[in-house]
Design a protein around this motif. Structure first.
Motif, PDB file in Angstrom:
ATOM      1  N   ARG A  38       6.926  30.950 -22.715  1.00  0.00           N
ATOM      2  CA  ARG A  38       7.039  31.870 -23.853  1.00  0.00           C
ATOM      3  C   ARG A  38       7.483  33.261 -23.393  1.00  0.00           C
ATOM      4  N   CYS A  39       6.967  33.710 -22.274  1.00  0.00           N
ATOM      5  CA  CYS A  39       7.353  35.010 -21.710  1.00  0.00           C
ATOM      6  C   CYS A  39       8.857  35.029 -21.422  1.00  0.00           C
ATOM      7  N   PHE A  40       9.345  33.991 -20.747  1.00  0.00           N
ATOM      8  CA  PHE A  40      10.766  33.936 -20.412  1.00  0.00           C
ATOM      9  C   PHE A  40      11.607  33.826 -21.685  1.00  0.00           C
ATOM     10  N   ALA A  41      11.152  33.027 -22.651  1.00  0.00           N
ATOM     11  CA  ALA A  41      11.890  32.861 -23.911  1.00  0.00           C
ATOM     12  C   ALA A  41      12.026  34.205 -24.635  1.00  0.00           C
ATOM     13  N   ALA A  42      10.977  35.012 -24.585  1.00  0.00           N
ATOM     14  CA  ALA A  42      11.017  36.324 -25.226  1.00  0.00           C
ATOM     15  C   ALA A  42      12.057  37.228 -24.565  1.00  0.00           C
ATOM     16  N   LEU A  73      15.966  31.409 -16.096  1.00  0.00           N
ATOM     17  CA  LEU A  73      17.427  31.352 -16.024  1.00  0.00           C
ATOM     18  C   LEU A  73      18.022  31.595 -17.407  1.00  0.00           C
ATOM     19  N   PRO A  74      19.192  32.208 -17.466  1.00  0.00           N
ATOM     20  CA  PRO A  74      19.866  32.307 -18.760  1.00  0.00           C
ATOM     21  C   PRO A  74      20.078  30.884 -19.305  1.00  0.00           C
ATOM     22  N   HIS A  75      20.011  30.734 -20.627  1.00  0.00           N
ATOM     23  CA  HIS A  75      20.110  29.405 -21.233  1.00  0.00           C
ATOM     24  C   HIS A  75      21.392  28.670 -20.842  1.00  0.00           C
ATOM     25  N   ASP A  76      22.521  29.370 -20.806  1.00  0.00           N
ATOM     26  CA  ASP A  76      23.766  28.683 -20.469  1.00  0.00           C
ATOM     27  C   ASP A  76      23.742  28.150 -19.036  1.00  0.00           C
ATOM     28  N   PRO A 114       4.910  11.334  -1.436  1.00  0.00           N
ATOM     29  CA  PRO A 114       5.802  12.489  -1.363  1.00  0.00           C
ATOM     30  C   PRO A 114       6.812  12.469  -2.514  1.00  0.00           C
ATOM     31  N   PHE A 115       7.083  13.670  -3.065  1.00  0.00           N
ATOM     32  CA  PHE A 115       8.022  13.749  -4.181  1.00  0.00           C
ATOM     33  C   PHE A 115       8.631  15.139  -4.280  1.00  0.00           C
ATOM     34  N   PHE A 116       9.694  15.197  -5.049  1.00  0.00           N
ATOM     35  CA  PHE A 116      10.269  16.456  -5.519  1.00  0.00           C
ATOM     36  C   PHE A 116      10.444  16.262  -7.014  1.00  0.00           C
ATOM     37  N   ALA A 117       9.971  17.220  -7.800  1.00  0.00           N
ATOM     38  CA  ALA A 117      10.096  17.130  -9.254  1.00  0.00           C
ATOM     39  C   ALA A 117      10.584  18.458  -9.795  1.00  0.00           C
ATOM     40  N   VAL A 118      11.500  18.386 -10.759  1.00  0.00           N
ATOM     41  CA  VAL A 118      11.972  19.592 -11.427  1.00  0.00           C
ATOM     42  C   VAL A 118      11.872  19.365 -12.932  1.00  0.00           C
ATOM     43  N   GLU A 119      11.122  20.256 -13.588  1.00  0.00           N
ATOM     44  CA  GLU A 119      11.015  20.205 -15.044  1.00  0.00           C
ATOM     45  C   GLU A 119      12.141  21.032 -15.623  1.00  0.00           C
ATOM     46  N   LEU A 120      12.956  20.375 -16.426  1.00  0.00           N
ATOM     47  CA  LEU A 120      14.126  21.000 -17.027  1.00  0.00           C
ATOM     48  C   LEU A 120      13.721  21.765 -18.295  1.00  0.00           C
ATOM     49  N   PRO A 121      14.553  22.669 -18.759  1.00  0.00           N
ATOM     50  CA  PRO A 121      14.232  23.400 -19.989  1.00  0.00           C
ATOM     51  C   PRO A 121      13.977  22.480 -21.189  1.00  0.00           C
ATOM     52  N   SER A 122      14.549  21.282 -21.185  1.00  0.00           N
ATOM     53  CA  SER A 122      14.352  20.317 -22.268  1.00  0.00           C
ATOM     54  C   SER A 122      12.945  19.733 -22.266  1.00  0.00           C
ATOM     55  N   GLY A 123      12.196  19.939 -21.175  1.00  0.00           N
ATOM     56  CA  GLY A 123      10.882  19.320 -21.019  1.00  0.00           C
ATOM     57  C   GLY A 123      10.956  18.027 -20.231  1.00  0.00           C
ATOM     58  N   GLU A 124      12.154  17.494 -20.062  1.00  0.00           N
ATOM     59  CA  GLU A 124      12.332  16.303 -19.225  1.00  0.00           C
ATOM     60  C   GLU A 124      12.128  16.695 -17.767  1.00  0.00           C
TER      61      GLU A 124
END
Length: 190
Positions: A38-42, A73-76, A114-124
């Motif tokens: 929410r902070c970043f979205a603002a 990150l900027p949305h684009d 062991p893993f690497f995970a990245v949560e995308l802006p979509s929530g995926e």
């Protein structure tokens, strides 16, 4: 930081990865991430979050401490994150599976590995598991991909992201405090 307000979320209690969090701790982490989102979205930005867990021997695991990297990150730019991670992963033999938004890592990894995970802006979430893909991701993989994504590949090395002292300017410690204060001020309402 890779970009202003790039933050680390680190639990006070020692946990090797988010898979080790209790239900209450996991809920607290999710709540904090939601507030940061929410902070970043603002500020007109999207949140990209990533975690790596090397696991392995109990010797190594006792020194590994969970930390999530939270990158605005900027949305684009953020909209290209999935493609960037998949492309860079493919070039290194690192395969990802895509987890639907709302899927918890603990559901996809019922046994810690062991893993690497990245949560995308979509929530995926893009998840690389070493048990099913023996190609190890580089230690700084997340930073490397994001640095490329923002057009500043030199920032993949954290040492090159330190604030730069200027002759006659404030010392490094003060510059770092200013960065922290800037984030605290932006985050306070959330």
């Amino acid at each position: 930081p890779l970009v202003p307000h790039h933050s680390l979320l680190v639990p006070v209690a020692h946990k090797a990865s988010s898979l080790d969090l209790s239900a209450a701790e996991a809920a607290e982490v999710r709540s904090y991430i939601s507030a940061v989102r929410r902070c970043f979205a603002a500020r007109g930005e999207a949140l990209l979050a990533f975690e790596r867990y090397l696991g392995g021997s109990s010797n190594r695991a006792q020194f590994e401490h969970m930390h999530l990297q939270l990158v605005p990150l900027p949305h684009d730019v953020a909209n290209g994150a999935r493609e960037a991670f998949e492309r860079e992963g493919a070039s290194r033999g690192v395969r990802f599976e895509l987890l639907a938004a709302g899927t918890r890592l603990s559901d996809a990894l019922p046994t810690a590995e062991p893993f690497f995970a990245v949560e995308l802006p979509s929530g995926e979430t893009l998840l690389h598991k070493l048990a099913t893909n023996q190609r190890r991701h580089p230690l700084q993989f997340g930073r490397e991909v994001i640095a490329q994504l923002i057009g500043k590949p030199e920032r993949s090395d954290w040492k090159r992201c330190l604030p730069q002292e200027q002759p006659g300017g404030p010392p490094l410690g003060e510059l770092e405090r200013e960065l922290a204060s800037s984030f605290q001020e932006a985050f306070a309402p959330f």
